[in-house]
Design a protein around this motif. Sequence first.
Motif, PDB file in Angstrom:
ATOM      1  N   CYS A   1       7.777 106.084  24.348  1.00 24.59           N
ATOM      2  CA  CYS A   1       7.235 107.424  24.636  1.00 24.59           C
ATOM      3  C   CYS A   1       7.564 107.853  26.063  1.00 24.59           C
ATOM      4  CB  CYS A   1       5.723 107.430  24.433  1.00 24.59           C
ATOM      5  SG  CYS A   1       5.239 107.297  22.703  1.00 24.59           S
ATOM      6  N   LEU A   2       7.403 106.915  27.006  1.00 24.61           N
ATOM      7  CA  LEU A   2       7.698 107.227  28.420  1.00 24.61           C
ATOM      8  C   LEU A   2       9.170 107.571  28.587  1.00 24.61           C
ATOM      9  CD1 LEU A   2       5.719 104.316  30.136  1.00 24.61           C
ATOM     10  CD2 LEU A   2       5.075 106.718  30.116  1.00 24.61           C
ATOM     11  N   TRP A   3      10.027 106.747  27.969  1.00 23.12           N
ATOM     12  CA  TRP A   3      11.472 106.957  28.083  1.00 23.12           C
ATOM     13  C   TRP A   3      11.867 108.299  27.481  1.00 23.12           C
ATOM     14  CZ3 TRP A   3      15.532 107.984  24.906  1.00 23.12           C
ATOM     15  CH2 TRP A   3      16.817 107.818  25.450  1.00 23.12           C
ATOM     16  N   THR A   4      11.301 108.625  26.310  1.00 24.42           N
ATOM     17  CA  THR A   4      11.636 109.874  25.611  1.00 24.42           C
ATOM     18  C   THR A   4      11.250 111.086  26.447  1.00 24.42           C
ATOM     19  OG1 THR A   4      11.285 108.794  23.478  1.00 24.42           O
ATOM     20  CG2 THR A   4      11.294 111.199  23.487  1.00 24.42           C
ATOM     21  N   LEU A   5      10.041 111.054  27.018  1.00 24.23           N
ATOM     22  CA  LEU A   5       9.585 112.183  27.833  1.00 24.23           C
ATOM     23  C   LEU A   5      10.466 112.355  29.070  1.00 24.23           C
ATOM     24  CD1 LEU A   5       7.560 114.434  28.248  1.00 24.23           C
ATOM     25  CD2 LEU A   5       5.992 112.781  29.278  1.00 24.23           C
ATOM     26  N   ALA A   6      10.819 111.240  29.713  1.00 22.99           N
ATOM     27  CA  ALA A   6      11.699 111.298  30.887  1.00 22.99           C
ATOM     28  C   ALA A   6      13.059 111.876  30.509  1.00 22.99           C
ATOM     29  CB  ALA A   6      11.861 109.910  31.503  1.00 22.99           C
ATOM     30  N   ALA A   7      13.592 111.450  29.352  1.00 24.50           N
ATOM     31  CA  ALA A   7      14.902 111.938  28.896  1.00 24.50           C
ATOM     32  C   ALA A   7      14.867 113.440  28.622  1.00 24.50           C
ATOM     33  CB  ALA A   7      15.321 111.176  27.639  1.00 24.50           C
ATOM     34  N   ILE A   8      13.782 113.922  27.990  1.00 21.70           N
ATOM     35  CA  ILE A   8      13.649 115.360  27.707  1.00 21.70           C
ATOM     36  C   ILE A   8      13.594 116.153  29.015  1.00 21.70           C
ATOM     37  CG2 ILE A   8      12.098 117.138  26.764  1.00 21.70           C
ATOM     38  CD1 ILE A   8      11.296 115.019  24.613  1.00 21.70           C
ATOM     39  N   LEU A   9      12.842 115.650  29.977  1.00 25.18           N
ATOM     40  CA  LEU A   9      12.739 116.323  31.285  1.00 25.18           C
ATOM     41  C   LEU A   9      14.113 116.419  31.952  1.00 25.18           C
ATOM     42  CD1 LEU A   9       9.477 114.789  32.814  1.00 25.18           C
ATOM     43  CD2 LEU A   9       9.855 117.187  32.275  1.00 25.18           C
ATOM     44  N   LYS A  10      14.834 115.299  31.948  1.00 26.63           N
ATOM     45  CA  LYS A  10      16.155 115.277  32.603  1.00 26.63           C
ATOM     46  C   LYS A  10      17.136 116.228  31.923  1.00 26.63           C
ATOM     47  CE  LYS A  10      15.635 110.497  34.212  1.00 26.63           C
ATOM     48  NZ  LYS A  10      16.016 109.093  33.958  1.00 26.63           N
ATOM     49  N   GLU A  11      17.121 116.246  30.597  1.00 20.68           N
ATOM     50  CA  GLU A  11      18.037 117.136  29.863  1.00 20.68           C
ATOM     51  C   GLU A  11      17.677 118.604  30.094  1.00 20.68           C
ATOM     52  OE1 GLU A  11      20.901 116.405  28.281  1.00 20.68           O
ATOM     53  OE2 GLU A  11      20.520 114.411  29.076  1.00 20.68           O
ATOM     54  N   THR A  12      16.386 118.901  30.170  1.00 23.47           N
ATOM     55  CA  THR A  12      15.934 120.276  30.429  1.00 23.47           C
ATOM     56  C   THR A  12      16.407 120.742  31.801  1.00 23.47           C
ATOM     57  OG1 THR A  12      13.965 119.893  29.071  1.00 23.47           O
ATOM     58  CG2 THR A  12      13.906 121.797  30.534  1.00 23.47           C
ATOM     59  N   LEU A  13      16.325 119.846  32.787  1.00 24.01           N
ATOM     60  CA  LEU A  13      16.747 120.206  34.152  1.00 24.01           C
ATOM     61  C   LEU A  13      18.252 120.423  34.243  1.00 24.01           C
ATOM     62  CD1 LEU A  13      14.483 117.758  36.192  1.00 24.01           C
ATOM     63  CD2 LEU A  13      14.222 120.227  35.993  1.00 24.01           C
ATOM     64  N   LYS A  14      18.995 119.764  33.345  1.00 22.87           N
ATOM     65  CA  LYS A  14      20.463 119.919  33.345  1.00 22.87           C
ATOM     66  C   LYS A  14      20.899 121.210  32.663  1.00 22.87           C
ATOM     67  CE  LYS A  14      21.650 114.985  32.983  1.00 22.87           C
ATOM     68  NZ  LYS A  14      22.170 114.004  32.027  1.00 22.87           N
ATOM     69  N   ASP A  15      20.069 121.731  31.745  1.00 19.02           N
ATOM     70  CA  ASP A  15      20.457 122.869  30.896  1.00 19.02           C
ATOM     71  C   ASP A  15      20.312 124.187  31.650  1.00 19.02           C
ATOM     72  OD1 ASP A  15      20.976 124.665  28.894  1.00 19.02           O
ATOM     73  OD2 ASP A  15      19.838 123.579  27.376  1.00 19.02           O
ATOM     74  N   ALA A  16      21.453 124.806  31.943  1.00 17.30           N
ATOM     75  CA  ALA A  16      21.438 126.065  32.715  1.00 17.30           C
ATOM     76  C   ALA A  16      21.125 127.269  31.836  1.00 17.30           C
ATOM     77  CB  ALA A  16      22.792 126.262  33.387  1.00 17.30           C
ATOM     78  N   PHE A  17      21.083 127.088  30.518  1.00 14.40           N
ATOM     79  CA  PHE A  17      20.935 128.222  29.609  1.00 14.40           C
ATOM     80  C   PHE A  17      19.524 128.371  29.035  1.00 14.40           C
ATOM     81  CE2 PHE A  17      25.378 126.822  29.460  1.00 14.40           C
ATOM     82  CZ  PHE A  17      25.997 127.979  29.920  1.00 14.40           C
ATOM     83  N   VAL A  18      18.578 127.589  29.539  1.00 13.86           N
ATOM     84  CA  VAL A  18      17.195 127.734  29.052  1.00 13.86           C
ATOM     85  C   VAL A  18      16.297 128.169  30.214  1.00 13.86           C
ATOM     86  CG1 VAL A  18      17.462 125.993  27.257  1.00 13.86           C
ATOM     87  CG2 VAL A  18      16.620 125.293  29.498  1.00 13.86           C
ATOM     88  N   PRO A  19      15.213 128.886  29.932  1.00 14.87           N
ATOM     89  CA  PRO A  19      14.246 129.231  30.991  1.00 14.87           C
ATOM     90  C   PRO A  19      13.443 127.978  31.348  1.00 14.87           C
ATOM     91  CG  PRO A  19      13.491 130.043  28.863  1.00 14.87           C
ATOM     92  CD  PRO A  19      14.835 129.437  28.632  1.00 14.87           C
ATOM     93  N   ARG A  20      13.959 127.228  32.302  1.00 17.72           N
ATOM     94  CA  ARG A  20      13.424 125.892  32.580  1.00 17.72           C
ATOM     95  C   ARG A  20      11.934 125.895  32.922  1.00 17.72           C
ATOM     96  NH1 ARG A  20      18.922 124.209  35.393  1.00 17.72           N
ATOM     97  NH2 ARG A  20      18.240 125.727  36.916  1.00 17.72           N
ATOM     98  N   ALA A  21      11.507 126.853  33.734  1.00 13.65           N
ATOM     99  CA  ALA A  21      10.091 126.894  34.132  1.00 13.65           C
ATOM    100  C   ALA A  21       9.188 127.000  32.904  1.00 13.65           C
ATOM    101  CB  ALA A  21       9.847 128.060  35.080  1.00 13.65           C
ATOM    102  N   GLY A  22       9.551 127.900  31.980  1.00 15.47           N
ATOM    103  CA  GLY A  22       8.745 128.080  30.775  1.00 15.47           C
ATOM    104  C   GLY A  22       8.725 126.854  29.892  1.00 15.47           C
ATOM    105  N   VAL A  23       9.895 126.241  29.721  1.00 12.28           N
ATOM    106  CA  VAL A  23      10.008 125.048  28.878  1.00 12.28           C
ATOM    107  C   VAL A  23       9.198 123.897  29.470  1.00 12.28           C
ATOM    108  CG1 VAL A  23      11.599 123.276  28.017  1.00 12.28           C
ATOM    109  CG2 VAL A  23      12.249 125.689  27.912  1.00 12.28           C
ATOM    110  N   LEU A  24       9.331 123.699  30.783  1.00 10.24           N
ATOM    111  CA  LEU A  24       8.631 122.592  31.439  1.00 10.24           C
ATOM    112  C   LEU A  24       7.118 122.773  31.384  1.00 10.24           C
ATOM    113  CD1 LEU A  24      10.969 122.114  34.529  1.00 10.24           C
ATOM    114  CD2 LEU A  24      10.616 120.475  32.680  1.00 10.24           C
ATOM    115  N   LYS A  25       6.682 124.012  31.597  1.00 11.34           N
ATOM    116  CA  LYS A  25       5.235 124.273  31.560  1.00 11.34           C
ATOM    117  C   LYS A  25       4.687 124.024  30.156  1.00 11.34           C
ATOM    118  CE  LYS A  25       2.022 127.300  33.871  1.00 11.34           C
ATOM    119  NZ  LYS A  25       1.840 128.493  34.682  1.00 11.34           N
ATOM    120  N   LYS A  26       5.436 124.468  29.148  1.00 14.18           N
ATOM    121  CA  LYS A  26       5.010 124.284  27.755  1.00 14.18           C
ATOM    122  C   LYS A  26       4.967 122.800  27.399  1.00 14.18           C
ATOM    123  CE  LYS A  26       5.996 126.208  23.175  1.00 14.18           C
ATOM    124  NZ  LYS A  26       6.924 127.030  22.377  1.00 14.18           N
ATOM    125  N   LEU A  27       5.904 122.040  27.945  1.00 15.94           N
ATOM    126  CA  LEU A  27       5.979 120.604  27.668  1.00 15.94           C
ATOM    127  C   LEU A  27       4.903 119.820  28.411  1.00 15.94           C
ATOM    128  CD1 LEU A  27       7.582 118.101  26.512  1.00 15.94           C
ATOM    129  CD2 LEU A  27       8.934 118.195  28.612  1.00 15.94           C
TER     130      LEU A  27
END
Length: 218
Positions: A1-27
């Motif tokens: 679970c820890l690894w999965t959450l860290a991986a999702i966070l890292k991939e979100t930060l790499k993605d320039a095409f998503v509204p990162r602030a909104g995605v991170l807050k929702k997560l």
Amino acid sequence: CLWTLAAILKETLKDAFVPRAGVLKKLLAPLDAVLEGFYNAILLHHFDSHHYTSPYSEATNNLISFIDLLEALLASRTELELPLRCQRILFLKVSYVLNVISSSIPYVIKKKFILLLKKCVLYKSREDAKSGSLFLETPSLCEDMLALSNAVLQVMNLTWLNQIPLSGKSSSFGSSEAAPGQDSRGGSDQTVLRALSLVVLKALEFKIHNSATEAEIK
């Protein structure tokens, strides 16, 4: 679970095409209290137990996964104007990390935590990075950095540094003597030495800059 959450966070930060602030807050918002509970439970654990004697044990691997998550939470902080508690916890409760570093936990864990502390003292919010100011201006980050600096300087007044090994094999901070039964040719880990020194210097710098009186500075 820890690894999965860290991986999702890292991939979100790499993605320039998503509204990162909104995605991170929702997560992260629904997990805010849960992650603080994890932090308290995991880092207040008794690390001198036999479960952590090997750097390859399951307990050690779980802790490495948690450090990776803390690193991802720190990196994600720049995306939110008002950081969540789980993104601030590393600063506000850094004493837990300092205690783990001075415990008898495997050297690989100590090193990862020390390098994470280095990232903390070098951290700047997006606004501070844009302004080019030498000093932090974001209120929440100033508060967090002051809490971290106070905790670091408090342990420096004790014997904390003397308990920190500078190698998986031999020398400790301030000493090049090998531990009993160990090879003295290992030398000290210059990466850890530099990181520790930087943490101390940055904590001093921030404390001095934010001290109200001359007596405090002295």
